[in-house]
Scaffold this active site. Structure first.
Site, PDB file in Angstrom:
ATOM      1  N   TRP A 114      39.285  40.243  16.734  1.00  0.00           N
ATOM      2  CA  TRP A 114      39.228  40.286  18.195  1.00  0.00           C
ATOM      3  C   TRP A 114      40.225  41.285  18.759  1.00  0.00           C
ATOM      4  CZ3 TRP A 114      36.808  38.060  22.430  1.00  0.00           C
ATOM      5  CH2 TRP A 114      37.495  38.140  23.651  1.00  0.00           C
ATOM      6  N   ASN A 116      41.530  42.640  22.916  1.00  0.00           N
ATOM      7  CA  ASN A 116      41.299  42.661  24.356  1.00  0.00           C
ATOM      8  C   ASN A 116      42.204  43.681  25.036  1.00  0.00           C
ATOM      9  OD1 ASN A 116      42.741  39.914  23.674  1.00  0.00           O
ATOM     10  ND2 ASN A 116      43.338  40.231  25.807  1.00  0.00           N
ATOM     11  N   ASP A 117      43.099  43.296  25.911  1.00  0.00           N
ATOM     12  CA  ASP A 117      43.766  44.223  26.836  1.00  0.00           C
ATOM     13  C   ASP A 117      44.436  45.422  26.161  1.00  0.00           C
ATOM     14  OD1 ASP A 117      43.213  41.882  28.141  1.00  0.00           O
ATOM     15  OD2 ASP A 117      45.200  41.621  29.003  1.00  0.00           O
ATOM     16  N   THR A 177      50.168  40.831  27.212  1.00  0.00           N
ATOM     17  CA  THR A 177      50.098  42.172  27.787  1.00  0.00           C
ATOM     18  C   THR A 177      51.431  42.678  28.330  1.00  0.00           C
ATOM     19  OG1 THR A 177      47.763  41.979  28.286  1.00  0.00           O
ATOM     20  CG2 THR A 177      49.009  43.512  29.633  1.00  0.00           C
ATOM     21  N   GLU A 295      46.190  39.414  37.411  1.00  0.00           N
ATOM     22  CA  GLU A 295      46.788  39.763  36.130  1.00  0.00           C
ATOM     23  C   GLU A 295      46.599  41.255  35.871  1.00  0.00           C
ATOM     24  OE1 GLU A 295      45.033  37.399  33.059  1.00  0.00           O
ATOM     25  OE2 GLU A 295      42.990  38.035  33.472  1.00  0.00           O
TER      26      GLU A 295
END
Length: 647
Positions: A114, A116-117, A177, A295
């Site tokens: 996985w 993400n950001d 993040t 966010e």
């Protein structure tokens, strides 16, 4: 949906820190003193707590408002939204041939698991560095560490060892993040969100172990972490994602952090001189009611007069400031253009109608694009935008293919000086290095016509096109009182590219099989409000017929795109297997989509030009490039030598 532990008192535990660390930075959200109670009272309290959980969970499930089954996950426990859709549907029978085709060739993604950001992108000692949220252990969200990749050109990447892993109490539930700041002496500080062993969101500091190393192979966490904790009035799970710092007029560094108070999205502001101790400003940078948690906030200047990017600390009369926030409730990245006031640390939008997070506001991208992050590239004096492109298929499919998510092609970002009301986003120039053979076409397409474009492989394409509506047809339609006005057109609710109007839709059908049973369309739709009225143009992507699979989210994306007088309609499309990025009118409106065809893959995938308008002929002039792979891979010893020589 909140987890049941939201009903418990939040304890921020004191941990031993170095002597250089000020104790007043370590706070307890609530302090409990030991008390003696009778066993019966304890049992009564436990029973009451269980009852509250049942009531709470029952209420939450009733509020879902759909037949979809929401599943509790580590994301809920950590206090963040699900990073994907959990939907109750029968999984499609994907095979390995289909799933292998979906992996991209020139968009950044890890080898497995996985992602993400995007985090802390920067240019340092001649090399580009990209960090990202990465699951150590699987293709779903959880166990978040920082992945790291290095490139000479933002396109050809080498996978490096993980930069940071969750190995301290202050980031035990995730290294989340953060952003990089280059200081005046050229050194780097990295601020990031940590989810503590109690799921409290805190701000932590890290820096390169060896600043002379251009590869930034090893990172050190500050011994006095955390450097910031949620202030009074802010929830323990509502304090995350620090921005890149910028200089104030009095020489301090300033950051902003996303949060919320009730349903009001806010950006907290802090000043610092050493990135270890902070002063919270009384003012918020900005706030917008009823937008929920903000966010991945980003804040940066853009020039009103030049096409170059600006360092994050630049301000002045020829500068506007962009405030962007990722809306946790809607999974949309909204931005607004406004004016920043250094004296009190506030920002005001130019037009409240287009404020951050409201439905009429501007978006970076009207498709699948979230948690974005920019950085200033000092090498080429430009601002670069990264965006996380999540999946639209099922979690079961992601687990089967052992990976999930890609990043957008890096984009340059500038203010549109012609309109002054929007940004322009465009793929970085380096992507052209992947172009192989090309063909040019000039086609006149009559109403309600589909024409196949003579290109071979279509899974990896770069298309640049201009469109013109026949002037006689246009004059006839705009002067005809019988033509029905289309005042309320919306890409999302239009029904897609098969629904015809007087002046659209027209564009390209990509990743399409011979029978047109599977197709994804990227197109313009032009509306008129009646006789002699002005035209209004929309740029859309329709994925409703993109796949036969049933466990995929299929939508129509898009929005209005400004078209100035005498401008032709222009679009650019990047096709890379399961991701399609569209740029309308030089990047005034952008749309990213994920598609998962079952038939239109490999040699069966074709490219078509279509005109579904029922009254107008269009002329299309376009060029189509086959695109090479970026050969993104783990680094080798030879690669290290190459990178060192480039720095």
């Amino acid at each position: 949906m909140a987890s049941s532990d939201a009903l418990l008192p939040v304890i921020f535990r004191r941990k031993p820190l170095s002597d250089s660390r000020s104790d007043d930075l370590i706070l307890e959200s609530r302090r409990r003193q030991p008390i003696k109670v009778h066993r019966a009272v304890i049992l009564l309290l436990i029973a009451l707590y269980v009852t509250l959980i049942v009531i709470h969970n029952g209420s939450a499930s009733k509020n879902c408002g759909s037949d979809e089954t929401m599943t509790k996950s580590p994301a809920h426990l950590a206090g963040v939204s699900e990073k994907r859709n959990f939907r109750k549907t029968e999984p499609f029978a994907w095979n390995n041939t289909m799933l292998s085709w979906q992996r991209t060739a020139f968009h950044f993604q890890p080898e497995k698991n996985w992602m993400n950001d995007p985090n802390g992108p920067l240019f340092y000692k001649g090399l580009y560095h990209f960090f990202y949220q990465y699951n150590l252990n699987g293709a779903v969200w959880g166990d978040i560490a920082w992945g790291h990749a290095v490139s000479k050109d933002l396109i050809h990447w080498f996978h490096f060892p993980l930069a940071m892993v969750p190995d301290q109490w202050y980031d035990a539930n995730g290294v989340w993040t953060g952003s990089a700041t280059l200081l005046d002496d050229g050194s780097i500080v990295m601020l990031y969100t940590g989810s503590t062993d109690n799921f409290v969101q805190v701000l932590n500091l890290a820096y390169p172990e060896d600043p002379s190393d251009p590869l930034l192979m090893k990172w050190t966490k500050f011994s006095g972490n955390p450097v910031l904790v949620p202030p009074p009035g802010i929830g323990a799970k509502d304090f995350r994602d620090p921005t890149t710092a910028w200089k104030t007029l009095d020489g301090k560094w300033r950051i902003t952090i996303g949060s919320k108070v009730n349903r009001t999205g806010i950006s907290l502001v802090y000043d610092t001189t050493d990135f270890k101790t902070y002063e919270k400003l009384d003012n918020l940078l900005h706030q917008v009611p009823d937008t929920g948690m903000w966010e991945c906030i980003d804040f940066y200047p853009v020039s009103k007069t030049e096409i170059n990017g600006l360092d994050t600390s630049v301000n002045g009369p020829d500068v506007k400031h962009i405030l962007k926030a990722s809306m946790d409730d809607t999974r949309i990245d909204h931005y607004a253009i406004g004016t920043y006031y250094d004296s009190n640390g506030t920002w005001i939008p130019d037009d409240p109608i287009f404020d951050v997070g409201i439905s009429t506001g501007l978006r970076y991208d009207y498709g699948k694009f979230y948690a974005s992050k920019t950085f200033y590239d000092r090498n080429k004096r430009r601002r670069i935008l990264w965006g996380w492109i999540g999946e639209s298929d099922s979690e079961a499919a992601d687990v089967q293919k052992v990976w999930s998510s890609v990043q957008s092609i890096p984009r340059t970002v500038v203010l549109d000086t012609k309109t002054g009301k929007n940004l322009l986003q465009w793929p970085v120039e380096e992507v052209k290095s992947l172009r192989l053979s090309s063909k040019k076409f000039d086609m006149k397409v009559k109403p309600e016509t589909v024409v196949q474009v003579d290109v071979s492989s279509t899974a990896q394409l770069d298309i640049e096109a201009e469109f013109e509506i026949n002037k006689e047809d246009l004059k006839k339609i705009t002067g005809d009182e019988s033509v029905e006005a289309e005042e309320d057109f919306s890409c999302e609710t239009s029904g897609g590219s098969t629904v015809s109007g007087a002046l659209g839709p027209f564009g390209f059908s990509v990743l399409t099989d011979e029978s047109l049973s599977e197709q994804t369309t990227v197109y313009f739709y032009v509306t008129t409000k009646g006789k002699n009225s002005e035209l209004k143009t929309f740029f859309c992507t329709d994925t409703l017929r993109s796949t036969m699979a049933n466990d995929v989210v299929k939508s129509v994306y898009g929005s209005f795109v400004p078209v100035l007088k005498e401008e032709k309609l222009t679009m650019r499309i990047l096709v890379d297997h399961s991701i399609i990025e569209g740029f309308g009118q030089g990047g005034r409106t952008c749309i990213t989509s994920r598609v998962y065809p079952t038939e239109a893959t490999y040699g069966a995938a074709k490219l078509f030009l279509f005109n579904n308008a029922f009254n107008a002929t269009i002329t299309a002039s376009f060029e189509v490039w086959q695109m090479n792979s970026a050969f993104i891979r783990p680094y080798s010893a030879a690669d290290l030598v190459l990178l060192h020589n480039s720095s």
